[in-house]
Scaffold this active site. Structure first.
Site, PDB file in Angstrom:
ATOM      1  N   LYS A 191       9.587  11.292 -25.967  1.00  0.00           N
ATOM      2  CA  LYS A 191       9.607  11.672 -27.389  1.00  0.00           C
ATOM      3  C   LYS A 191      10.375  12.979 -27.620  1.00  0.00           C
ATOM      4  CE  LYS A 191       7.578   7.934 -28.574  1.00  0.00           C
ATOM      5  NZ  LYS A 191       6.230   7.510 -28.340  1.00  0.00           N
TER       6      LYS A 191
HETATM    7  C1  LIG Z   1       5.118   6.346 -28.320  1.00  0.00           C
HETATM    8  C2  LIG Z   1       4.471   5.719 -29.507  1.00  0.00           C
HETATM    9  C3  LIG Z   1       3.081   5.786 -29.732  1.00  0.00           C
HETATM   10  C4  LIG Z   1       2.110   6.231 -28.684  1.00  0.00           C
HETATM   11  O1  LIG Z   1       2.310   7.514 -28.245  1.00  0.00           O
HETATM   12  P1  LIG Z   1       1.483   8.005 -26.957  1.00  0.00           P
HETATM   13  O2  LIG Z   1       1.589   9.496 -27.053  1.00  0.00           O
HETATM   14  O3  LIG Z   1       2.171   7.432 -25.762  1.00  0.00           O
HETATM   15  O4  LIG Z   1       0.093   7.516 -27.108  1.00  0.00           O
HETATM   16  C5  LIG Z   1       2.581   5.332 -30.923  1.00  0.00           C
HETATM   17  N1  LIG Z   1       3.378   4.800 -31.859  1.00  0.00           N
HETATM   18  C6  LIG Z   1       4.708   4.677 -31.684  1.00  0.00           C
HETATM   19  C7  LIG Z   1       5.536   4.099 -32.778  1.00  0.00           C
HETATM   20  C8  LIG Z   1       5.291   5.118 -30.488  1.00  0.00           C
HETATM   21  O5  LIG Z   1       6.616   4.957 -30.296  1.00  0.00           O
END
Ligand SMILES: *Cc1c(COP(=O)(O)O)cnc(C)c1O
Length: 407
Positions: A191
């Site tokens: 991210k």
């Molecule tokens: C990555 C992601 C999540 C989950 O994030 P985590 O921190 O891995 O739990 C939720 N929603 C979307 C759209 C994502 O891309």
């Protein structure tokens, strides 16, 4: 001696590389040396800095965006018998948290010209069991929040934003994270801001922030983490059964460093996205990602769609061609309703959400991260364009052969 331009030109381009340098390494070493590894002073500092960055009253750190979404639903009392409206065009987490609280996910399709949930279809899906809406800001492009918030207000619904892609995004000059009841961010490895694994909830509601904080650590009475510090004592009370969702100080130390340079990371992403746009301008076969004028895109992903693609096979062949040239790509997302669990449990099938399906079979995410070089963006775009023109020639040739044989 090897020609260095040649080397760079032919280096592998991974799909994602986290923006980690000496500062993150130093922060981790420093935290290890402090001997305070789990939730503690660094986590509290990171929360304060994050809240200040977005100018939002409360930020509560947790160990994932999944946890952030789950605890937001729990904190707002959403549970069995309730319906939660969301998009099928998302990651597993968005759907599963609704199921974890015992509520029913109600999917509505995405906009015909984009990736985000269609507010008009939300309106149609609202029943007297609807309790919440979870919009997902796909790739970092803000959803049409005015319409969504207006619907929520009129029907007394909670809005919990899945902003896993959207740190750094803004809608009508307001940062994502400041608009609705609660917003969930992800600091997963890929991210825009990473702590390895991590997440954050932002809210303007003190009661909800405190509830989420307590639920993130077994439902213990507040500031239980202090019980091992000089200021604390051994006593705590279990106020309700909670979860083990707390952020560690090791993760928070990474988060602090990443937040301090976040502006720089984001402007690099934006420049690279613009470079892709320029490189693909006039390429008829490609639909570029929407980037509305009334919002700021966070450019978590750069997703192109093949205009004429009727078959996933065509898009998949492009993925293979890029892989052969050592260029990593991905597909975001396989719509939730097409997965076996959702088919079996809710009877979903192909055809239920045509826009999401059409987008899924034509979409391709290209490499986009701060350390990507502009020359690498140009190389990716060149490989895609070359493949498209060869592909078109192949198609024309096949057509000509067909006409010759049958005509
Ligand atoms: C990555 C992601 C999540 C989950 O994030 P985590 O921190 O891995 O739990 C939720 N929603 C979307 C759209 C994502 O891309």
């Amino acid at each position: 001696m090897l020609n260095s331009t040649f080397e760079v030109e032919n280096q592998r381009i991974p799909f994602n590389v986290p923006a980690i340098d000496e500062d993150e390494v130093a922060a981790i070493v420093h935290t290890l040396e402090s001997k305070w590894l789990t939730t503690g002073p660094k986590t509290r500092e990171f929360e304060t800095q994050f809240a200040r960055y977005l100018d939002v009253p409360y930020a509560v750190a947790v160990n994932s965006c999944t946890a952030a979404l789950h605890l937001s639903l729990v904190a707002y009392g959403i549970g069995p018998g309730d319906e939660v409206i969301t998009t099928p065009y998302t990651f597993a987490a968005t759907g599963e948290v609704i199921l974890h609280v015992g509520a029913r996910p109600i999917f509505v399709d995405i906009l015909p010209d984009g990736f985000n949930i269609d507010p008009e279809k939300i309106q149609v899906a609202i029943t007297n069991r609807t309790k919440a809406i979870i919009p997902v800001h796909f790739a970092g492009e803000p959803c049409r929040m005015d319409q969504i918030l207006d619907l929520a207000k009129r029907h007394n619904l909670v809005v919990i934003e899945d902003a896993a892609h959207a740190l750094g995004a803004a809608y009508h000059n307001k940062p994502i994270g400041t608009l609705s009841h609660a917003t969930a961010f992800s600091f997963y490895a890929t991210k825009n801001l990473t702590t390895g694994e991590g997440g954050m909830v932002t809210t303007a509601d003190h009661r909800i922030a405190e509830k989420i904080r307590s639920l993130s650590l077994h439902g213990l009475s507040h500031d239980a983490w202090k019980r091992y510090s000089k200021a604390g004592n051994w006593y705590y009370e279990i106020c309700e059964p909670g979860f083990k969702y707390n952020m560690t100080d090791l993760a928070a130390a990474l988060g602090q460093v990443q937040l301090a340079k976040f502006h720089r990371l984001q402007s690099k992403r934006q420049k690279l996205a613009q470079l892709y746009m320029k490189a693909f301008a006039g390429t008829q076969e490609i639909l570029l990602p929407p980037h509305p004028q009334d919002s700021r895109h966070a450019w978590h992903l750069f997703v192109i769609r093949l205009q004429s693609s009727e078959l996933p096979a065509e898009r998949n062949r492009l993925i293979d061609a890029l892989a052969r040239m050592d260029i990593g790509t991905s597909v975001h997302f396989i719509p939730l309703h097409l997965h076996p669990y959702y088919r079996k449990r809710f009877g979903h099938q192909w055809g239920d959400f045509p826009q999401a399906e059409k987008t899924y079979i034509s979409a391709l995410s290209l490499p986009l991260y701060p350390d990507l070089e502009p020359t690498q963006v140009e190389r990716v775009a060149r490989v895609v364009r070359t493949w498209l023109s060869n592909h078109q020639n192949r198609n024309l040739k096949n057509k000509a052969d067909y006409v010759q044989k049958t005509g």
